[in-house]
Design an enzyme around this catalytic site. Structure first.
Site, PDB file in Angstrom:
ATOM      1  N   HIS A 100       6.232   6.509  -1.497  1.00  0.00           N
ATOM      2  CA  HIS A 100       6.474   5.139  -1.245  1.00  0.00           C
ATOM      3  C   HIS A 100       6.206   4.741  -1.160  1.00  0.00           C
ATOM      4  CE1 HIS A 100       6.232   6.063   3.326  1.00  0.00           C
ATOM      5  NE2 HIS A 100       6.811   4.655   3.159  1.00  0.00           N
ATOM      6  N   HIS A 152       0.786  -1.012  -0.361  1.00  0.00           N
ATOM      7  CA  HIS A 152      -0.338  -0.126  -0.085  1.00  0.00           C
ATOM      8  C   HIS A 152       0.780   1.516   0.326  1.00  0.00           C
ATOM      9  CE1 HIS A 152       0.940  -1.180   4.059  1.00  0.00           C
ATOM     10  NE2 HIS A 152       1.354   0.624   4.624  1.00  0.00           N
TER      11      HIS A 152
HETATM   12  P1  2AM Z   1       5.078   3.362   5.983  1.00  0.00           P
HETATM   13  O1  2AM Z   1       5.596   1.902   5.471  1.00  0.00           O
HETATM   14  O2  2AM Z   1       4.552   3.312   3.845  1.00  0.00           O
HETATM   15  O3  2AM Z   1       5.793   3.999   6.203  1.00  0.00           O
HETATM   16  C1  2AM Z   1       0.781   0.945   8.757  1.00  0.00           C
HETATM   17  O4  2AM Z   1       1.630   0.461  10.017  1.00  0.00           O
HETATM   18  C2  2AM Z   1       1.627   1.783   7.696  1.00  0.00           C
HETATM   19  O5  2AM Z   1       1.739   3.400   8.653  1.00  0.00           O
HETATM   20  C3  2AM Z   1       3.168   1.011   7.556  1.00  0.00           C
HETATM   21  O6  2AM Z   1       3.187   0.942   6.581  1.00  0.00           O
HETATM   22  C4  2AM Z   1       3.850   3.012   7.497  1.00  0.00           C
HETATM   23  O7  2AM Z   1       3.441   2.847   6.564  1.00  0.00           O
HETATM   24  C5  2AM Z   1       2.602   3.375   8.074  1.00  0.00           C
HETATM   25  N1  2AM Z   1       3.358   4.478   8.901  1.00  0.00           N
HETATM   26  C6  2AM Z   1       3.561   5.518   9.370  1.00  0.00           C
HETATM   27  N2  2AM Z   1       4.126   6.023  10.532  1.00  0.00           N
HETATM   28  C7  2AM Z   1       3.994   5.304  11.746  1.00  0.00           C
HETATM   29  C8  2AM Z   1       4.381   4.839  13.094  1.00  0.00           C
HETATM   30  N3  2AM Z   1       4.823   5.963  13.281  1.00  0.00           N
HETATM   31  N4  2AM Z   1       4.542   3.776  13.311  1.00  0.00           N
HETATM   32  C9  2AM Z   1       3.789   2.560  12.403  1.00  0.00           C
HETATM   33  N5  2AM Z   1       3.233   2.541  11.146  1.00  0.00           N
HETATM   34  C10 2AM Z   1       3.592   3.676  10.185  1.00  0.00           C
END
Ligand code: 2AM
Length: 186
Positions: A123, A40
Site C-alpha cells: 500500500h 513511498h
Molecule cells: P506506511 O505509512 O506505509 O505504513 C516511515 O515512518 C514509514 O514507515 C511510514 O510511512 C510507515 O509506512 C512505516 N511504518 C511501519 N510501521 C511503522 C511504525 N511502527 N512507526 C512508524 N512508521 C512505521
C-alpha cells in the site's frame, strides 16, 4: 537514526495520484495527508538503528537488491487500515513485491533489528486520521475508481525519518542509500 526501507513511485505516477486526491469530494478536515514528495511504499520499518548495525544492514540490503528484479507496479483503488490510515493499493507484480519485502525484513532481522512480524500489505499511505471521529470510508470508496499507469520500480531505498522536522511537525524523509534492483548477473 530512525530508518525504513521503501520503493518510490516516479513523478508522473505521483502526479496522477495527486490529481485523484485533489478531486475527492470527501470532507478532508479530519485527515492528515501525507506529502506527495514523500510518497513511498514501505517494505520494512526498522526503527532506531545505530552506526555499527547500519554498516551490517547496508551490506545485507545491497545483496537483497541485487538478487531481486525490477518490479512492474501501478497504484490504484483505495482502502484503509481500520479508522487510522487511508491508502491506495499497489497492483501488478505484487508477488515479487512480497518476496522483496520478505527478503528486506529477513535482512533486517539478521542485522538484529526487531522487525514486526505482521503480514506485508502492499500500500501507499495517503492520510492518517487526525481526530477521533474521522470516517475514512467515503474517501476509500471514492478512490476505488482510481487506476494509475504502470511504472517500474528499479531502486530500493533506505530512508531516514526525521520526526517533527517537516512542515507542520510532520516527519522529513531523507534517502540514505539507494540500490539498483536486479544488478546481479546484469
Ligand atoms: P506506511 O505509512 O506505509 O505504513 C516511515 O515512518 C514509514 O514507515 C511510514 O510511512 C510507515 O509506512 C512505516 N511504518 C511501519 N510501521 C511503522 C511504525 N511502527 N512507526 C512508524 N512508521 C512505521
Amino acid at each position: 537514526m530512525r530508518l525504513f526501507v521503501a520503493l518510490t513511485p516516479p513523478p508522473d505516477a505521483v502526479d496522477e495520484l495527486w490529481t485523484a486526491r485533489e478531486v475527492l469530494r470527501t470532507d478532508r478536515s479530519g485527515l492528515r495527508w501525507t506529502r506527495p514528495e514523500q510518497w513511498h511504499l514501505t517494505l520494512a520499518f526498522l526503527g532506531e538503528v545505530d552506526d555499527a548495525t547500519l554498516e551490517d544492514l547496508t551490506e545485507r540490503l545491497a545483496r537483497v537488491a541485487a538478487r531481486h528484479p525490477p518490479l512492474e507496479l501501478s497504484l490504484g483503488g483505495g482502502g484503509r487500515f481500520g479508522d487510522r490510515v487511508l491508502w491506495t493499493r499497489v497492483r501488478g507484480e505484487t508477488d515479487g513485491l512480497r518476496r522483496l519485502a520478505a527478503s528486506v525484513q529477513a535482512a533486517a532481522r539478521r542485522a538484529r533489528l526487531p522487525v514486526e512480524d505482521r503480514p506485508y500489505r502492499p500500500h501507499l499511505t495517503l492520510a492518517r486520521r487526525a481526530g477521533a471521529h474521522t470516517d475514512l470510508r467515503p474517501a476509500a470508496t471514492e478512490l476505488a475508481g482510481f487506476a494509475g499507469r504502470p511504472w517500474t520500480a528499479e531502486e530500493l531505498h533506505l530512508v531516514r525519518s526525521h520526526l517533527g522536522a517537516g512542515p507542520g511537525g510532520t516527519a522529513r524523509h531523507e534517502p540514505v542509500v539507494s540500490w539498483q534492483l536486479g544488478l546481479r548477473g546484469a
